[in-house]
Design a protein around this motif. Sequence first.
Motif, PDB file in Angstrom:
ATOM      1  N   GLU A 190     -16.218  37.579 -14.100  1.00  0.00           N
ATOM      2  CA  GLU A 190     -15.301  37.478 -12.963  1.00  0.00           C
ATOM      3  C   GLU A 190     -15.730  38.412 -11.833  1.00  0.00           C
ATOM      4  OE1 GLU A 190     -11.315  36.300 -15.533  1.00  0.00           O
ATOM      5  OE2 GLU A 190     -11.498  38.342 -14.757  1.00  0.00           O
ATOM      6  N   ARG A 219      -7.978  45.994 -17.170  1.00  0.00           N
ATOM      7  CA  ARG A 219      -8.002  44.522 -17.174  1.00  0.00           C
ATOM      8  C   ARG A 219      -7.948  43.978 -18.598  1.00  0.00           C
ATOM      9  NH1 ARG A 219     -13.117  43.145 -13.956  1.00  0.00           N
ATOM     10  NH2 ARG A 219     -12.451  40.988 -14.290  1.00  0.00           N
ATOM     11  N   GLU A 242      -4.449  43.539 -19.869  1.00  0.00           N
ATOM     12  CA  GLU A 242      -3.800  42.299 -19.446  1.00  0.00           C
ATOM     13  C   GLU A 242      -4.047  41.186 -20.463  1.00  0.00           C
ATOM     14  OE1 GLU A 242      -5.461  41.497 -15.607  1.00  0.00           O
ATOM     15  OE2 GLU A 242      -4.555  43.265 -14.703  1.00  0.00           O
ATOM     16  N   ASP A 286     -17.495  45.810 -12.555  1.00  0.00           N
ATOM     17  CA  ASP A 286     -16.385  46.760 -12.550  1.00  0.00           C
ATOM     18  C   ASP A 286     -16.775  48.052 -13.253  1.00  0.00           C
ATOM     19  OD1 ASP A 286     -13.795  47.542 -11.869  1.00  0.00           O
ATOM     20  OD2 ASP A 286     -12.883  45.764 -12.766  1.00  0.00           O
ATOM     21  N   CYS A 291     -14.623  39.377 -24.423  1.00  0.00           N
ATOM     22  CA  CYS A 291     -13.652  39.662 -23.361  1.00  0.00           C
ATOM     23  C   CYS A 291     -14.294  40.487 -22.248  1.00  0.00           C
ATOM     24  CB  CYS A 291     -12.430  40.385 -23.922  1.00  0.00           C
ATOM     25  SG  CYS A 291     -11.360  39.311 -24.894  1.00  0.00           S
ATOM     26  N   ASP A 319     -11.537  50.635 -15.036  1.00  0.00           N
ATOM     27  CA  ASP A 319     -10.879  49.424 -14.525  1.00  0.00           C
ATOM     28  C   ASP A 319     -10.986  48.272 -15.532  1.00  0.00           C
ATOM     29  OD1 ASP A 319     -10.163  50.755 -12.190  1.00  0.00           O
ATOM     30  OD2 ASP A 319     -11.980  50.141 -11.139  1.00  0.00           O
ATOM     31  N   LEU A 320     -12.106  48.190 -16.239  1.00  0.00           N
ATOM     32  CA  LEU A 320     -12.241  47.168 -17.284  1.00  0.00           C
ATOM     33  C   LEU A 320     -11.198  47.385 -18.371  1.00  0.00           C
ATOM     34  CD1 LEU A 320     -16.120  46.970 -17.537  1.00  0.00           C
ATOM     35  CD2 LEU A 320     -14.592  45.091 -16.914  1.00  0.00           C
ATOM     36  N   LEU A 337     -14.723  39.337 -18.338  1.00  0.00           N
ATOM     37  CA  LEU A 337     -14.251  40.133 -17.202  1.00  0.00           C
ATOM     38  C   LEU A 337     -15.395  40.457 -16.245  1.00  0.00           C
ATOM     39  CD1 LEU A 337     -11.724  42.544 -18.960  1.00  0.00           C
ATOM     40  CD2 LEU A 337     -11.232  40.479 -17.619  1.00  0.00           C
TER      41      LEU A 337
END
Length: 175
Positions: free
Chosen positions: A20, A31, A34, A23, A13, A27-28, A17
Amino acid sequence: MGECEPRNFLQPCLLLLLRERSDHGYDLLARLRELHVAEGDAGAVYRALRGLERHGLVRSSWQTSAAGPARRTYSLTQAGLDDLDRQAVLLEATHETLHVFRGRYRGLAGARGHPMAAASPVPNGVVAVNGHHHPASPGEGQDHVEGSTAHRNGAAEPDERGLRPPLGAVHRAGR
């Protein structure tokens, strides 16, 4: 006996991220929530990031800001991109295996009048994760005919009983 839970799912995961976008750890973590991964466990996220960096899958650098202290930014390396691709194939094979298991279990449960047999299936275009429904990625959450998915993204073809070989056997067979 141990519970069924995805082990080491945090690492792919994080790689996804970071694929994408690069980061910061905080912030990871947001995310990841989510994705319903690492709910509230910042320590596990930072340990995983350090492990990924130790193995050369991510790199980090310090970014300064006029609005606050410097923060470590993580980005994916080519080795991390390659590992993400490899893990995506393995996760697809796991998805197929779970699909076969759920279908067979529902068949058995239906014969006994088990409540799961009456459970409504997850609608197309939606994936259930930890009891939550999420939009599916392309090709995910579609109706499948049992035993019809031959060699899809590394998943071995089922035998005459509808069983697939263990995931390790698929990987050892040169996939």
